[in-house]
Design a protein around this motif. Structure first.
Motif, PDB file in Angstrom:
ATOM      1  N   HIS A 139      57.153  40.393  35.546  1.00  0.00           N
ATOM      2  CA  HIS A 139      55.693  40.385  35.704  1.00  0.00           C
ATOM      3  C   HIS A 139      55.138  41.533  36.545  1.00  0.00           C
ATOM      4  O   HIS A 139      54.092  41.399  37.175  1.00  0.00           O
ATOM      5  N   GLU A 140      55.844  42.668  36.538  1.00  0.00           N
ATOM      6  CA  GLU A 140      55.259  43.883  37.084  1.00  0.00           C
ATOM      7  C   GLU A 140      54.669  44.685  35.934  1.00  0.00           C
ATOM      8  O   GLU A 140      55.122  44.580  34.793  1.00  0.00           O
ATOM      9  N   LEU A 181      59.266  41.615  44.768  1.00  0.00           N
ATOM     10  CA  LEU A 181      58.707  42.584  43.834  1.00  0.00           C
ATOM     11  C   LEU A 181      59.865  43.444  43.333  1.00  0.00           C
ATOM     12  O   LEU A 181      60.621  43.993  44.138  1.00  0.00           O
ATOM     13  N   ILE A 208      51.606  44.143  40.144  1.00  0.00           N
ATOM     14  CA  ILE A 208      51.955  42.896  39.456  1.00  0.00           C
ATOM     15  C   ILE A 208      50.840  42.548  38.474  1.00  0.00           C
ATOM     16  O   ILE A 208      49.690  42.939  38.651  1.00  0.00           O
ATOM     17  N   THR A 209      51.201  41.820  37.453  1.00  0.00           N
ATOM     18  CA  THR A 209      50.262  41.516  36.377  1.00  0.00           C
ATOM     19  C   THR A 209      49.233  40.458  36.780  1.00  0.00           C
ATOM     20  O   THR A 209      49.404  39.735  37.761  1.00  0.00           O
ATOM     21  N   ALA A 221      50.900  37.189  36.869  1.00  0.00           N
ATOM     22  CA  ALA A 221      51.673  36.953  38.091  1.00  0.00           C
ATOM     23  C   ALA A 221      50.777  36.555  39.257  1.00  0.00           C
ATOM     24  O   ALA A 221      51.069  35.587  39.970  1.00  0.00           O
ATOM     25  N   GLN A 222      49.681  37.286  39.448  1.00  0.00           N
ATOM     26  CA  GLN A 222      48.809  36.960  40.580  1.00  0.00           C
ATOM     27  C   GLN A 222      48.174  35.583  40.397  1.00  0.00           C
ATOM     28  O   GLN A 222      47.987  34.860  41.362  1.00  0.00           O
TER      29      GLN A 222
END
Length: 124
Positions: free
Chosen positions: A13-14, A68, A27-28, A31-32
């Protein structure tokens, strides 16, 4: 769910925006949203050469801390200075003001997903 077409993505999800031999990583939106309110971003790898999948920092949300992962091999050139005082920018604008690091690429990126492949991965 915002998944811009002009970026590449990882299964962790980066996102990564490649510009010549440099790249911006964050991050996407997915993800957030899964993490919730981000309260702290800890990245102390500036100047370090990292391999693909190495941990380059952590992001702390109200209920969890998440590693990360570096989407490419390269040297961390810069950390987003805004995140020190405003980690919530990752929630508000993950593809803009919420970027995390700038990287100098070492070799050709591998194992990156297109926007369509990432949407399929997360079921969107």
């Amino acid at each position: 769910m915002n998944i811009p077409d002009g970026l590449k993505y990882t299964k962790d999800h980066e996102w990564i925006k490649i510009e010549g031999n440099k790249a911006i990583v964050g991050i996407t939106d997915f993800a957030q949203s899964e993490l919730g309110d981000i309260v702290y971003v800890d990245i102390t790898t500036v100047g370090q050469e990292l391999s693909e999948q190495d941990v380059f920092g952590t992001v702390e949300a109200v209920k969890t801390v998440s590693d990360l992962y570096m989407p490419v091999a390269g040297k961390v050139l810069e950390v987003n200075p805004i995140l020190d005082g405003s980690p919530e920018k990752v929630n508000e604008d993950p593809y803009g003001e919420g970027w995390m690091v700038k990287v100098e690429l070492k070799g050709a990126p591998e194992n990156l997903l297109s926007a369509a492949e990432y949407k399929s991965l997360i079921g969107k």
